[in-house]
Design an enzyme around this catalytic site. Structure first.
Site, PDB file in Angstrom:
ATOM      1  N   GLU A  50       0.809  -1.215   0.000  1.00 44.30           N
ATOM      2  CA  GLU A  50       0.000   0.000   0.000  1.00 44.30           C
ATOM      3  C   GLU A  50       0.845   1.269   0.000  1.00 44.30           C
ATOM      4  OE1 GLU A  50      -0.547  -2.581   1.970  1.00 44.30           O
ATOM      5  OE2 GLU A  50      -2.630  -3.252   1.676  1.00 44.30           O
ATOM      6  N   PHE A 112     -11.270  -6.814  14.153  1.00 43.16           N
ATOM      7  CA  PHE A 112     -10.196  -7.312  13.289  1.00 43.16           C
ATOM      8  C   PHE A 112      -9.858  -6.278  12.211  1.00 43.16           C
ATOM      9  CE2 PHE A 112      -8.860  -9.752   9.471  1.00 43.16           C
ATOM     10  CZ  PHE A 112      -7.619 -10.167   9.964  1.00 43.16           C
ATOM     11  N   GLN A 113      -8.593  -5.964  12.084  1.00 44.55           N
ATOM     12  CA  GLN A 113      -8.086  -4.983  11.121  1.00 44.55           C
ATOM     13  C   GLN A 113      -8.726  -3.612  11.294  1.00 44.55           C
ATOM     14  OE1 GLN A 113      -8.161  -6.869   7.182  1.00 44.55           O
ATOM     15  NE2 GLN A 113      -6.089  -7.634   7.566  1.00 44.55           N
ATOM     16  N   LYS A 162     -17.414  -0.374   6.218  1.00 48.79           N
ATOM     17  CA  LYS A 162     -17.779  -1.443   5.290  1.00 48.79           C
ATOM     18  C   LYS A 162     -19.282  -1.483   5.027  1.00 48.79           C
ATOM     19  CE  LYS A 162     -16.959  -6.356   4.489  1.00 48.79           C
ATOM     20  NZ  LYS A 162     -16.271  -7.565   4.956  1.00 48.79           N
ATOM     21  N   MET A 472      24.233   8.588   1.503  1.00 48.52           N
ATOM     22  CA  MET A 472      24.213   9.950   2.023  1.00 48.52           C
ATOM     23  C   MET A 472      24.576   9.960   3.509  1.00 48.52           C
ATOM     24  SD  MET A 472      24.009  13.055   1.196  1.00 48.52           S
ATOM     25  CE  MET A 472      22.995  13.650  -0.153  1.00 48.52           C
TER      26      MET A 472
END
Lengths: 563, 165
Positions: A50, A112-113, A162, A472
């Site tokens: 993602e 959940f999640q 949802k 760097m």
């Protein structure tokens, strides 16, 4: 009136906003969205992480000027977007992120999640929404796109429960938005412009700083007119590269920590600085109280917050550069500034003597690689650079002459940005040639997106400047931390074999003489290609303004001994 | 470093308080108190923010707050004639020997005794912050058992060009 589910509302509204492509990964909390996606003319690019989806949306936005859209599921999907959103926020990139949220009834129960992604992203989005009522969804999407693309652009996140995606609503897409607290800047008064013009006309050593704002405002033409009317030299910030062609005699290139010496000398010697859409980032200014001490400062910006934030302005002009510049230029008198330009040319020829590309060396130096890419492509590419030494060498040794020709993570400095951002850029601009310059460290941070490149058949060319270090930081350790290379030596895979495993042809380059042929081969290749340049390991980026030092106080390159 | 009082009007939407609080933390602003409640307009909340900082910092705060999409207007009323008040509930130890003394002290401050227990008194005081501070100071020797302060609310006096909305 159409009866649509929340999921359909999202896609229908995106189509009305002109969205053709989105970048994302599916999951449990966006399954309704993905279920209805095939009903709409929107191309979904399946990313492998993602974070990369957010960078791709950002890259798409930077390359096209349109809003980039990414999508992720709840919980880890949403938190993975965070780095990409912060990157877009710091660089004012218009992105809309859509996340799924657990059903309204279980929000707050550690389902959940479940994660509070609106809470998490408050400081890194221009605005965000949690949608728990399908009735509000059309208005919220309309507002989100409006906010993302207007004013100072930025990312907006919409978190959709949802059950809202499944619920039905009579669909009406609002024509207007009502945002009483969202103020777009007005037009500066004629007297302000007059005052700015007078300061410019009276200056003996004027200098323009062009920032990302010029590009975001699509004010490149107007900038060119101002520069040529007033004969005013300009420097750019990293993200301002492309505001004016670097081939233009008045364009000195990028200034700041790794700007060429003459750009920083110009900043320190100027008696007037006209900052256009730049926010005086510390990588530009160096030590702020030492910055441009001889100069009066005109600060032109869209965002009032930037005025007096770090560098106090003698005159602030608020508004859209696309309106301001055409109004200002007629008030600016034609001046030669010949003495000033002569001094700059002298500084410039001194820098040319120190140009490492002109030095005789058989070593495979990164600057040479960048220059070879520039010569082979004539600069006619969209270059996406990563972060670190590779980013600075690219900025220094590629002559950027085209608009939106360099995409890079400036503000946040996000390693791993380049490859996914290039995916976004190439998707948005299928006719462009998109190149990636990246270090072996940053490349390994989003290397999984090679699969996306192949699945989407994107002809991206990837040049790895491979020095086996997080370079760097290694440079800083060498210069300022007793040469103790703690945590910087870096093992990588055989990138060419890895690329081949994904189905991308690659070439390993270890000799200077092989650089040109490898680059030419890439130019001639229709599909994607990876070049793994094993460069000198401990090459440094010079010039360098040491942290905390004034920009006029630089560590220079040595003068070339042989030509 | 001076103390400044800001008044902010904002849309009464979920998350707005968090946005403001998050902004203060993110920008490292030094905030002394923050109160929020309904305003005269439906769906518009009014916030009073007291913070310490020099003029430049406070200007930044005003601009950063104004930039929040849900914030409708922000006004620095520090230099304007304004009524500013704070409410404090102070539960102070008070036995038979000290009860009368404390009640007298309270009346000097025009505070009200709102609860009396066997060994304590609860005093309610509304007033400028300085008065609340002095009363707390004077009650300290008796033993303050519990203290609740609301933080400042402020309103510009009539005829002084209140620019809000």
């Amino acid at each position: 009136m159409m009866k649509l589910t929340g999921a359909q509302v999202v896609w229908e509204s995106l189509v009305r906003e002109g969205v053709e492509t989105i970048f994302g990964i599916t999951g449990g909390a966006v399954i309704h969205l993905y279920h209805t996606l095939p009903e709409y003319p929107i191309h979904h690019v399946l990313m492998r992480h993602e974070q990369a989806a957010a960078h791709a949306a950002d890259g798409y936005a930077r390359a096209t000027g349109k809003v980039g859209v990414c999508i992720a599921t709840s919980g880890p999907g949403a938190t993975n977007l965070v780095t990409g959103l912060a990157t877009a926020y710091m660089d004012s990139s218009p992105v809309v992120a859509i996340t799924g949220q657990v059903p309204t009834l279980v929000i707050g129960t550690d389902a959940f999640q479940e994660v509070d992604i609106t809470g998490i992203t408050h400081p890194i989005t221009k605005h965000n929404y949690l949608v728990t009522d399908v009735q509000e969804l059309p208005t919220i999407i309309r507002e989100a796109f409006y906010i993302a693309r207007t004013g100072r652009p930025g990312p907006v996140l919409i978190d959709i429960a949802k059950d809202v995606q499944a619920a039905e609503v009579d669909y009406v897409y609002p024509d207007e938005v009502s945002l009483p607290g969202y103020l777009l800047p007005g037009t500066p008064s004629p007297s302000q412009l007059q005052q700015a013009a007078q300061m410019i006309n009276e200056a003996e050593r004027p200098l323009i700083i062009a920032g990302h704002g010029v590009i975001l405002a699509a004010a490149e033409d107007a900038l060119l007119e101002l520069v040529e009317k007033g004969n005013i030299p300009i420097v750019t910030t990293l993200l301002g590269i492309g505001a004016l062609s670097e081939a233009h005699p008045f364009c000195l290139g990028m200034a700041g920590m790794h700007g060429e010496a003459y750009t920083n000398l110009a900043l320190s010697q100027a008696d007037l600085i006209v900052s256009l859409g730049s926010r005086f980032d510390d990588r530009l200014t160096g030590q702020v109280d030492q910055f441009a001490r001889q100069a009066q400062i005109i600060h032109v910006d869209l965002d009032p917050v930037e005025i007096d934030k770090t560098v106090p302005a003698d005159l602030a002009v608020l508004g859209d550069l696309k309106e301001i510049l055409p109004a200002l230029t007629p008030l600016v008198e034609e001046r030669a500034h010949s003495k000033w330009m002569k001094r700059i040319r002298e500084w410039r020829s001194d820098s040319a003597k120190r140009d490492i590309v002109g030095q005789e060396t058989d070593e495979l130096i990164p600057q040479y690689v960048v220059r070879q890419i520039w010569e082979a492509t004539q600069g006619e590419v969209v270059m996406v650079s990563d972060v670190g030494q590779n980013q600075m060498w690219e900025a220094q040794y590629f002559v950027h002459h085209r608009r939106r020709g360099l995409l890079s993570s400036g503000g946040l400095g996000t390693m791993g940005f380049a490859l996914p951002a290039a995916i976004g850029a190439q998707t948005g601009c299928p006719d462009e040639r998109v190149w990636v310059t990246v270090g072996d460290g940053g490349f390994q941070m989003n290397i999984q997106e090679l699969a996306t490149v192949v699945q989407e058949k994107l002809p991206i060319k990837i040049a790895i400047l491979n020095n086996g270090y997080l370079g760097m930081v290694r440079q800083w350790q060498q210069l300022f931390f007793e040469g103790r290379y703690s945590g910087t030596p870096l093992l990588g895979p055989d990138f060419v074999r890895l690329a081949e495993a994904y189905g991308i042809p690659g070439i390993t380059v270890r000799e200077k003489s092989e650089v040109g042929p490898a680059v030419s081969q890439a130019v001639a290749t229709d599909g994607p290609m990876l070049m793994d340049f094993h460069i000198v390991q401990e090459e440094n980026v010079y010039p360098m303004v040491a942290p905390g030092a004034s920009v006029s106080d630089m560590i220079r390159r040595p003068v070339a001994t042989k030509k | 470093m001076e103390t400044h009082t800001l008044i902010a009007l904002m849309e009464d939407k979920p998350g707005v308080l968090h946005r403001v609080a998050s902004l203060f933390r993110r920008r490292n602003y030094n905030i002394e108190s923050l109160t929020v409640g309904h305003s005269e307009t439906p769906n518009v909340s009014r916030m009073t923010i007291v913070l310490n900082g020099d003029d430049r910092v406070v200007q930044q705060v005003v601009k950063q707050l104004s930039k929040l999409i849900n914030v409708i207007q922000v006004l620095d009323v520090s230099d304007q004639p304004a009524v500013s008040r704070e409410l404090a509930l102070i539960k102070v130890t008070a036995g038979p020997g000290t009860r009368t003394e404390i009640i007298e002290l309270a009346s000097v401050f025009r505070a009200r005794v709102v609860d009396v227990g066997a060994n304590s008194l609860t005093v309610e005081l509304t007033g400028p912050q300085s008065r609340v501070n002095s009363m707390i100071g004077l009650l300290h020797p008796y033993g303050i058992e519990e203290l609740a302060r609301t933080g400042r609310v402020a309103m510009v006096r009539a005829g002084n060009g209140n620019a809000l909305l």
